[in-house]
Design a protein around this motif. Structure first.
Motif, PDB file in Angstrom:
ATOM      1  N   ARG A  50       2.296   4.931   3.279  1.00  0.00           N
ATOM      2  CA  ARG A  50       2.932   4.149   2.218  1.00  0.00           C
ATOM      3  C   ARG A  50       3.485   2.838   2.771  1.00  0.00           C
ATOM      4  O   ARG A  50       3.395   1.787   2.115  1.00  0.00           O
ATOM      5  CB  ARG A  50       4.043   4.960   1.561  1.00  0.00           C
ATOM      6  N   VAL A  51       4.045   2.874   3.969  1.00  0.00           N
ATOM      7  CA  VAL A  51       4.521   1.646   4.614  1.00  0.00           C
ATOM      8  C   VAL A  51       3.370   0.659   4.745  1.00  0.00           C
ATOM      9  O   VAL A  51       3.499  -0.530   4.427  1.00  0.00           O
ATOM     10  CB  VAL A  51       5.124   1.945   6.005  1.00  0.00           C
ATOM     11  N   HIS A  52       2.237   1.157   5.183  1.00  0.00           N
ATOM     12  CA  HIS A  52       1.037   0.319   5.349  1.00  0.00           C
ATOM     13  C   HIS A  52       0.596  -0.273   4.012  1.00  0.00           C
ATOM     14  O   HIS A  52       0.346  -1.483   3.903  1.00  0.00           O
ATOM     15  CB  HIS A  52      -0.088   1.158   5.960  1.00  0.00           C
ATOM     16  N   GLN A  53       0.515   0.558   2.990  1.00  0.00           N
ATOM     17  CA  GLN A  53       0.082   0.101   1.669  1.00  0.00           C
ATOM     18  C   GLN A  53       1.026  -0.962   1.110  1.00  0.00           C
ATOM     19  O   GLN A  53       0.580  -1.964   0.538  1.00  0.00           O
ATOM     20  CB  GLN A  53       0.010   1.283   0.706  1.00  0.00           C
ATOM     21  N   ASP A  54       2.321  -0.750   1.281  1.00  0.00           N
ATOM     22  CA  ASP A  54       3.305  -1.705   0.763  1.00  0.00           C
ATOM     23  C   ASP A  54       3.195  -3.058   1.459  1.00  0.00           C
ATOM     24  O   ASP A  54       3.314  -4.109   0.825  1.00  0.00           O
ATOM     25  CB  ASP A  54       4.726  -1.149   0.932  1.00  0.00           C
ATOM     26  N   LEU A  55       2.969  -3.032   2.779  1.00  0.00           N
ATOM     27  CA  LEU A  55       2.835  -4.284   3.516  1.00  0.00           C
ATOM     28  C   LEU A  55       1.570  -5.037   3.110  1.00  0.00           C
ATOM     29  O   LEU A  55       1.581  -6.260   2.960  1.00  0.00           O
ATOM     30  CB  LEU A  55       2.843  -4.024   5.018  1.00  0.00           C
ATOM     31  N   LEU A  56       0.485  -4.303   2.920  1.00  0.00           N
ATOM     32  CA  LEU A  56      -0.752  -4.938   2.463  1.00  0.00           C
ATOM     33  C   LEU A  56      -0.545  -5.586   1.098  1.00  0.00           C
ATOM     34  O   LEU A  56      -1.004  -6.707   0.846  1.00  0.00           O
ATOM     35  CB  LEU A  56      -1.880  -3.909   2.384  1.00  0.00           C
ATOM     36  N   LEU A  58       2.092  -6.837  -0.059  1.00  0.00           N
ATOM     37  CA  LEU A  58       2.946  -8.016   0.069  1.00  0.00           C
ATOM     38  C   LEU A  58       2.248  -9.173   0.784  1.00  0.00           C
ATOM     39  O   LEU A  58       2.840 -10.224   1.005  1.00  0.00           O
ATOM     40  CB  LEU A  58       4.230  -7.656   0.815  1.00  0.00           C
ATOM     41  N   GLY A  59       0.978  -8.952   1.158  1.00  0.00           N
ATOM     42  CA  GLY A  59       0.200 -10.023   1.758  1.00  0.00           C
ATOM     43  C   GLY A  59       0.098 -10.000   3.271  1.00  0.00           C
ATOM     44  O   GLY A  59      -0.450 -10.923   3.870  1.00  0.00           O
ATOM     45  N   PHE A  60       0.598  -8.937   3.897  1.00  0.00           N
ATOM     46  CA  PHE A  60       0.505  -8.831   5.351  1.00  0.00           C
ATOM     47  C   PHE A  60      -0.835  -8.209   5.724  1.00  0.00           C
ATOM     48  O   PHE A  60      -1.335  -7.318   5.029  1.00  0.00           O
ATOM     49  CB  PHE A  60       1.643  -7.965   5.906  1.00  0.00           C
ATOM     50  N   GLU A  61      -1.384  -8.667   6.837  1.00  0.00           N
ATOM     51  CA  GLU A  61      -2.635  -8.113   7.331  1.00  0.00           C
ATOM     52  C   GLU A  61      -2.359  -7.342   8.613  1.00  0.00           C
ATOM     53  O   GLU A  61      -1.930  -7.920   9.614  1.00  0.00           O
ATOM     54  CB  GLU A  61      -3.648  -9.236   7.582  1.00  0.00           C
ATOM     55  N   LEU A  62      -2.607  -6.043   8.560  1.00  0.00           N
ATOM     56  CA  LEU A  62      -2.368  -5.185   9.714  1.00  0.00           C
ATOM     57  C   LEU A  62      -3.126  -3.886   9.538  1.00  0.00           C
ATOM     58  O   LEU A  62      -3.505  -3.513   8.421  1.00  0.00           O
ATOM     59  CB  LEU A  62      -0.878  -4.892   9.891  1.00  0.00           C
ATOM     60  N   ALA A  63      -3.316  -3.194  10.661  1.00  0.00           N
ATOM     61  CA  ALA A  63      -3.994  -1.901  10.633  1.00  0.00           C
ATOM     62  C   ALA A  63      -2.945  -0.786  10.633  1.00  0.00           C
ATOM     63  O   ALA A  63      -1.842  -0.953  11.170  1.00  0.00           O
ATOM     64  CB  ALA A  63      -4.895  -1.754  11.855  1.00  0.00           C
ATOM     65  N   LEU A  64      -3.288   0.335  10.043  1.00  0.00           N
ATOM     66  CA  LEU A  64      -2.387   1.488  10.024  1.00  0.00           C
ATOM     67  C   LEU A  64      -1.991   1.890  11.445  1.00  0.00           C
ATOM     68  O   LEU A  64      -0.848   2.278  11.706  1.00  0.00           O
ATOM     69  CB  LEU A  64      -3.064   2.662   9.318  1.00  0.00           C
ATOM     70  N   SER A  65      -2.924   1.762  12.367  1.00  0.00           N
ATOM     71  CA  SER A  65      -2.679   2.155  13.762  1.00  0.00           C
ATOM     72  C   SER A  65      -1.623   1.294  14.442  1.00  0.00           C
ATOM     73  O   SER A  65      -1.096   1.675  15.492  1.00  0.00           O
ATOM     74  CB  SER A  65      -3.978   2.090  14.565  1.00  0.00           C
ATOM     75  N   GLN A  66      -1.298   0.137  13.859  1.00  0.00           N
ATOM     76  CA  GLN A  66      -0.288  -0.734  14.450  1.00  0.00           C
ATOM     77  C   GLN A  66       1.137  -0.329  14.064  1.00  0.00           C
ATOM     78  O   GLN A  66       2.093  -0.872  14.603  1.00  0.00           O
ATOM     79  CB  GLN A  66      -0.525  -2.194  14.026  1.00  0.00           C
ATOM     80  N   ILE A  67       1.259   0.591  13.134  1.00  0.00           N
ATOM     81  CA  ILE A  67       2.574   1.010  12.645  1.00  0.00           C
ATOM     82  C   ILE A  67       3.030   2.269  13.386  1.00  0.00           C
ATOM     83  O   ILE A  67       2.307   3.263  13.443  1.00  0.00           O
ATOM     84  CB  ILE A  67       2.537   1.292  11.132  1.00  0.00           C
ATOM     85  N   ILE A  68       4.230   2.205  13.947  1.00  0.00           N
ATOM     86  CA  ILE A  68       4.815   3.353  14.642  1.00  0.00           C
ATOM     87  C   ILE A  68       6.122   3.705  13.937  1.00  0.00           C
ATOM     88  O   ILE A  68       7.043   2.891  13.877  1.00  0.00           O
ATOM     89  CB  ILE A  68       5.078   3.020  16.127  1.00  0.00           C
ATOM     90  N   THR A  69       6.200   4.914  13.373  1.00  0.00           N
ATOM     91  CA  THR A  69       7.389   5.318  12.632  1.00  0.00           C
ATOM     92  C   THR A  69       8.146   6.428  13.355  1.00  0.00           C
ATOM     93  O   THR A  69       7.554   7.253  14.047  1.00  0.00           O
ATOM     94  CB  THR A  69       7.035   5.809  11.217  1.00  0.00           C
ATOM     95  N   ALA A  70       9.449   6.437  13.163  1.00  0.00           N
ATOM     96  CA  ALA A  70      10.276   7.471  13.775  1.00  0.00           C
ATOM     97  C   ALA A  70       9.956   8.874  13.235  1.00  0.00           C
ATOM     98  O   ALA A  70       9.915   9.835  14.008  1.00  0.00           O
ATOM     99  CB  ALA A  70      11.753   7.139  13.578  1.00  0.00           C
ATOM    100  N   PRO A  71       9.723   9.049  11.922  1.00  0.00           N
ATOM    101  CA  PRO A  71       9.370  10.384  11.443  1.00  0.00           C
ATOM    102  C   PRO A  71       8.103  10.941  12.098  1.00  0.00           C
ATOM    103  O   PRO A  71       8.030  12.132  12.417  1.00  0.00           O
ATOM    104  CB  PRO A  71       9.177  10.190   9.934  1.00  0.00           C
ATOM    105  N   SER A  72       7.102  10.089  12.315  1.00  0.00           N
ATOM    106  CA  SER A  72       5.869  10.541  12.965  1.00  0.00           C
ATOM    107  C   SER A  72       6.139  10.973  14.399  1.00  0.00           C
ATOM    108  O   SER A  72       5.607  11.980  14.875  1.00  0.00           O
ATOM    109  CB  SER A  72       4.825   9.423  12.953  1.00  0.00           C
ATOM    110  N   ALA A  73       6.995  10.210  15.088  1.00  0.00           N
ATOM    111  CA  ALA A  73       7.354  10.563  16.463  1.00  0.00           C
ATOM    112  C   ALA A  73       8.143  11.868  16.500  1.00  0.00           C
ATOM    113  O   ALA A  73       7.959  12.702  17.397  1.00  0.00           O
ATOM    114  CB  ALA A  73       8.170   9.434  17.086  1.00  0.00           C
TER     115      ALA A  73
END
Length: 250
Positions: A50-56, A58-73
């Motif tokens: 969802r973080v990835h989708q929201d950023l996309l 808003l016009g940001f270009e990034l890959a899901l793999s570039q996002i590191i979240t505390a819950p995932s860790a």
């Protein structure tokens, strides 16, 4: 020489439902540069997808793999330890932990649970910790900013459980050095070759500096006048992520 640039997300790239002025273009400049880019967040109200989708959106270009979240860790740690967690987390990310065995919990996971921080839930977490269950915190932020207002984050509740149960939480997200170093490992450079850009002087700046990274504070999001004096170490403080990227690119 700087080799990588890490961004906090909420308050740095956007506020509420709007991107910070010039943020998408600034991130695009960083992505097009030789710097390796990652996005680090303690948010425990959204899944990584969802973080990835929201950023996309808003016009940001990034890959899901570039996002590191505390819950995932936190989930990765729980799986590695074989713990059965009592999950005191926000309802919007509860599904991320559905595949974990949560019967007869022997660990406590605390994120920003919002209305989930009821007395019965906190009391159950307290009793488990009192019996020896490890307390895992998804970040240690004191507050966050949403729709122009500051709100309590998970940090105060984790502190309350630590005090009541006489225990010490394992902090997985910011400002824990291990969280920053995990992100550094993903780009394969030395910590001092990375700059962290954030709006939280304790969670982003002090945490990054303690892990050996460089750091830059932006005056957007949860930033409040004088926050820069809350850390004894020296670091740049700039108006927004636009200036932070200019600084990083030299």
């Amino acid at each position: 020489m700087l080799q990588a640039l890490f961004f906090d997300i909420s308050g740095v790239l956007y506020e509420g439902q709007r991107a910070i002025a010039g943020a998408a273009k600034a991130v695009g400049r960083a992505q097009a540069s030789p710097l390796q880019v990652r996005f680090l967040t303690n948010t425990s109200r959204k899944t990584r997808q969802r973080v990835h989708q929201d950023l996309l959106a808003l016009g940001f270009e990034l890959a899901l793999s570039q996002i590191i979240t505390a819950p995932s860790a936190a989930k990765a740690m729980i799986q590695a330890k074989g713990w059965r967690p009592f999950c005191l987390v926000h309802e919007k990310i509860r599904s991320e932990f559905d595949d974990l065995d949560q019967a007869q919990p022997n660990a406590v996971l605390v994120g920003d649970a919002a209305e989930g921080f009821s007395y019965p839930a906190l009391d159950q977490a307290f009793r488990l910790c009192l019996e020896g269950a490890p307390l895992i915190g998804v970040g240690m932020n004191r507050y966050f900013k949403l729709e122009g207002q500051l709100h309590l984050d998970a940090g105060p509740f984790i502190r309350a459980l630590e005090y009541a149960a006489g225990t010490e939480a394992i902090i997985v997200g910011k400002p824990a050095p291990a969280f920053f170093l995990e992100a550094v490992a993903s780009v394969g450079v030395k910590p001092d070759q990375v700059m962290m850009v954030g709006d939280d002087v304790q969670g982003d700046v002090e945490g990054a500096l303690s892990a050996g990274l460089q750091a830059c504070l932006v005056q957007t999001g949860k930033y409040r006048l004088g926050d820069e004096s809350g850390c004894r170490r020296r670091f740049p403080c700039v108006a927004s992520v636009v200036e932070a990227v200019e600084l990083a690119l030299g």
